[in-house]
Scaffold this active site. Structure first.
Site, PDB file in Angstrom:
ATOM      1  N   ARG A 223     -43.381  21.471   5.706  1.00  0.00           N
ATOM      2  CA  ARG A 223     -42.610  22.656   4.965  1.00  0.00           C
ATOM      3  C   ARG A 223     -42.284  22.357   3.653  1.00  0.00           C
ATOM      4  NH1 ARG A 223     -37.971  23.591   2.528  1.00  0.00           N
ATOM      5  NH2 ARG A 223     -36.983  22.485   3.909  1.00  0.00           N
ATOM      6  N   ASP A 224     -41.414  21.338   3.510  1.00  0.00           N
ATOM      7  CA  ASP A 224     -40.791  21.007   2.250  1.00  0.00           C
ATOM      8  C   ASP A 224     -41.739  20.371   1.346  1.00  0.00           C
ATOM      9  OD1 ASP A 224     -39.150  20.741  -0.108  1.00  0.00           O
ATOM     10  OD2 ASP A 224     -37.448  19.649   1.217  1.00  0.00           O
TER      11      ASP A 224
ATOM     12  N   HIS B 231     -30.367  15.257   3.832  1.00  0.00           N
ATOM     13  CA  HIS B 231     -31.871  15.612   3.184  1.00  0.00           C
ATOM     14  C   HIS B 231     -31.616  15.135   1.507  1.00  0.00           C
ATOM     15  CE1 HIS B 231     -35.325  18.533   2.875  1.00  0.00           C
ATOM     16  NE2 HIS B 231     -34.892  18.627   1.593  1.00  0.00           N
TER      17      HIS B 231
ATOM     18  N   HIS C 267     -33.709  13.984  -2.146  1.00  0.00           N
ATOM     19  CA  HIS C 267     -34.850  14.089  -2.947  1.00  0.00           C
ATOM     20  C   HIS C 267     -34.886  12.910  -3.954  1.00  0.00           C
ATOM     21  CE1 HIS C 267     -36.591  18.013  -2.323  1.00  0.00           C
ATOM     22  NE2 HIS C 267     -35.723  18.262  -1.476  1.00  0.00           N
TER      23      HIS C 267
ATOM     24  N   CYS D 285     -38.597  22.045  -4.616  1.00  0.00           N
ATOM     25  CA  CYS D 285     -37.883  23.635  -4.527  1.00  0.00           C
ATOM     26  C   CYS D 285     -38.356  24.580  -5.613  1.00  0.00           C
ATOM     27  CB  CYS D 285     -36.414  23.825  -4.183  1.00  0.00           C
ATOM     28  SG  CYS D 285     -35.772  25.324  -3.929  1.00  0.00           S
TER      29      CYS D 285
ATOM     30  N   ASN E  21     -39.226  14.555  -1.756  1.00  0.00           N
ATOM     31  CA  ASN E  21     -38.296  14.044  -0.864  1.00  0.00           C
ATOM     32  C   ASN E  21     -38.436  12.513  -0.778  1.00  0.00           C
ATOM     33  OD1 ASN E  21     -37.419  16.656   0.872  1.00  0.00           O
ATOM     34  ND2 ASN E  21     -39.500  17.057   0.282  1.00  0.00           N
TER      35      ASN E  21
END
Length: 308
Positions: free
Chosen positions: A28-29, A219, A221, A252, A261
């Protein structure tokens, strides 16, 4: 030998533990910000390989309107193709329509999202923080009633590209309201990589002290190369859940300056060196990350051939 923090002060939220959980968010990310689109069958292969590497929770897609995230327009197809892996597959859900799609697609879990700042919340979700709180509470209740595993992802906790420095008191207030709405897993997201280890330690310590019933997640980055240091800072004070994206991909579309990430394989390697079990296979993760980076960097497309 397992290394533990020596922080034994009264009231410390530190929980001595020999293991951590890593939720894989790469499908996803990791893919949402890529200009090159990965075919659905290759996404399925990626998710299958990650499950084979020991990932028991994978955020496989986002149920966001394809106009906003074209790279994940095939959410339903990917969900159908990965339905028999025996893992918890999360789909990111930004609104009610997203939850309806997630339920119809048959995923086991949802990640509900909002931001800790007005600027990012309006850029990312096109509504105010208060409106998101109201919506998210109702969506959380509906998802739980439907039997889904739920977690809430709170963006730009450590600093916002629109509104600037983080406000810990505001983050605590938001997390408290989410907890009162039933959220027992809350992700603290360094969406653009602005955090530093002392800040992460202070934020996590305060939140865990005030909301001991919540399972907080990090989470992170890696914009400034501090993601692993920030993960360690969180672990030192008791965080035991982390997001990682294989190959270190990610970003994002609605957060200027967001980079990749923290790589799942880097998190796994750090914790393994510390004697902390992740349940993942370094031998399997390494080739997956390398293949994914090659896919991103190579032209013409070469897929995710593990033998390449």
């Amino acid at each position: 030998m397992v290394i533990h923090s020596d922080d034994n002060r009264a009231g410390s939220p530190l929980r001595r533990a020999q293991s951590v959980s890593i939720t894989e968010v790469g499908p996803r990310d990791g893919l949402q910000n890529e200009t090159r689109l990965m075919p659905s069958d290759e996404k399925t292969e990626l998710i299958e390989r990650l499950a084979g590497a020991g990932c028991t929770e994978i955020e496989i897609t986002s149920f966001t309107h394809p106009k906003w995230i074209p790279a994940l327009a095939d959410a339903e197809e990917v969900a159908r193709a990965t339905g028999r892996l025996g893992i918890t597959r999360f789909g990111l859900v930004p609104n009610r329509r997203g939850l309806e799609r997630a339920l119809a697609a048959g995923v086991e879990g949802v990640t509900l999202v909002m931001s800790a700042s007005e600027g990012h919340n309006r850029a990312n979700l096109n509504r105010s923080v208060q409106a998101s709180l109201n919506d998210l509470s109702a969506l959380h209740e509906e998802a739980r009633a439907a039997g889904l595993v739920t977690r809430v992802s709170l963006s730009v906790v450590f600093g916002c590209p629109f509104d600037g420095a983080a406000d810990l008191d505001k983050v605590v207030r938001l997390a408290t309201r989410l907890a009162k709405a039933g959220a027992d897993r809350i992700g603290l997201c360094d969406t653009v990589g602005m955090a530093n280890p002392l800040q992460v330690e202070a934020f996590c310590r305060r939140l865990m002290e005030e909301l001991p019933e919540v399972d907080f997640e990090l989470h992170l980055h890696d914009t400034r190369g501090l993601a692993l240091a920030n993960a360690y800072a969180g672990w030192r004070v008791g965080i035991r859940r982390f997001d990682g994206a294989v190959g270190g991909l990610g970003g994002c579309p609605f957060a200027p300056g967001a980079s990749g990430n923290v790589a799942t394989e880097a998190l796994d390697a750090m914790f393994a060196a510390m004697g902390v079990d992740t349940g993942l296979s370094a031998q399997a993760l390494g080739p997956i990350g390398a293949d994914l980076v090659r896919w991103r960097d190579c032209a013409p497309p070469q897929g995710l051939d593990a033998s390449a």
